[in-house]
Design an enzyme around this catalytic site. Structure first.
Site, PDB file in Angstrom:
ATOM      1  NE  ARG A  54     -81.255  41.299 -23.626  1.00  0.00           N
ATOM      2  CZ  ARG A  54     -81.739  40.084 -23.901  1.00  0.00           C
ATOM      3  NH1 ARG A  54     -81.704  39.116 -23.001  1.00  0.00           N
ATOM      4  NH2 ARG A  54     -82.300  39.824 -25.058  1.00  0.00           N
TER       5      ARG A  54
ATOM      6  CB  CYS B 270     -78.468  42.561 -27.836  1.00  0.00           C
ATOM      7  SG  CYS B 270     -79.886  43.026 -26.811  1.00  0.00           S
TER       8      CYS B 270
ATOM      9  CB  THR C  92     -82.087  46.347 -25.252  1.00  0.00           C
ATOM     10  OG1 THR C  92     -83.056  46.530 -26.290  1.00  0.00           O
ATOM     11  CG2 THR C  92     -82.673  46.865 -23.948  1.00  0.00           C
TER      12      THR C  92
ATOM     13  CB  THR D 276     -86.629  46.930 -27.050  1.00  0.00           C
ATOM     14  OG1 THR D 276     -85.488  47.599 -26.466  1.00  0.00           O
ATOM     15  CG2 THR D 276     -86.171  45.771 -27.930  1.00  0.00           C
TER      16      THR D 276
ATOM     17  CE  LYS E 282     -86.206  39.471 -28.188  1.00  0.00           C
ATOM     18  NZ  LYS E 282     -84.832  38.959 -28.199  1.00  0.00           N
TER      19      LYS E 282
ATOM     20  CB  CYS F 134     -84.766  45.738 -32.001  1.00  0.00           C
ATOM     21  SG  CYS F 134     -85.047  44.090 -31.297  1.00  0.00           S
TER      22      CYS F 134
END
Length: 244
Positions: free
Chosen positions: A53, A87, A89, A131, A171, A202
């Site tokens: 994203r 999420c 974003t 982010t 991640k 986030c």
């Protein structure tokens, strides 16, 4: 699906996989159910192949919208009453998603800021750990303005060196000790900018926010979305009749 008379929550996840699993765990924990049968029916579409994203928002990668719409339509056909997208974003595309499918998408951004205001009496300035993509969209700034809150972000150098690095580490399955310290350092910078509370904006950040929560009151956007889903859909389920 059984119990079709009950509202069903659709989870549009995979962004990333660990954050999606964490959201479902928190949803279960925050549901005031006294038995398995009293929990929310849930459908989950978790596609980790959804294009990044942030890269899309920065013009450095393909749009995630087709993949998001595909998942939302699958959830819709399967019977989801509304959709939670764990999420932050991806909420840059929430309006497009709703228009393309007609499905209600729960507002994670507003839920997180409202949770911050409830939990921090007199809150005027709230810091955001997010982010670069979420920052670029101004999602929190716009929602904060509607709620009368001043939103502050970390300096660009702190974003690059600590926040982005920490998100990549989670991640990538890196040892959390370093990322946990980086997020605490980023939170210190928000405190220096006058933030009275901080939103882990986030869904990877709550997984490494233990030290940060000792710097400022910390609101977990994953928690806030889970609470919003419970408030929107959960109702007590009548118990079995006596003697049955």
């Amino acid at each position: 699906m059984r119990h079709v008379n009950r509202p069903i929550l659709g989870i549009l996840g995979g962004m990333g996989p660990l954050a999606t699993a964490d959201f479902y765990r928190r949803l279960v924990e925050r549901t005031p159910a006294g038995s398995d049968q009293a929990h929310l029916p849930v459908l989950m579409w978790a596609d980790p192949a959804v294009p990044d994203r942030t890269a899309a928002l920065l013009g450095e990668g393909p749009s995630p919208v087709p993949a998001l719409v595909e998942g939302a339509r699958w959830l819709q056909r399967a019977g989801a009453s509304c959709i939670a997208v764990p999420c932050n974003t991806a909420h840059a595309y929430a309006e497009q998603l709703s228009r393309a499918t007609g499905v209600e998408v729960l507002d994670m951004i507003r839920a997180a800021l409202e949770a911050a205001a409830r939990r921090t009496p007199g809150l005027e300035r709230v810091g955001i750990l997010a982010t670069r993509g979420t920052r670029l969209t101004g999602l929190y700034e716009r929602a904060g303005a509607r709620l009368g809150l001043d939103v502050v972000q970390v300096p660009g150098s702190v974003q690059d060196e600590y926040v982005d690095a920490a998100i990549r580490a989670v991640k990538g399955g890196v040892d959390p000790a370093g990322p946990t310290h980086w997020i605490a350092t980023a939170t210190e910078s928000l405190k220096e900018r006058g933030a009275q509370a901080v939103v882990a904006a986030c869904t990877e950040i709550p997984l490494i926010s233990g030290q940060a929560a000792r710097v400022l009151p910390l609101v977990d956007s994953t928690d806030a979305l889970a609470e919003a889903a419970v408030a929107r859909l959960w109702r007590p389920v009548p118990g079995p009749a006596r003697g049955s």
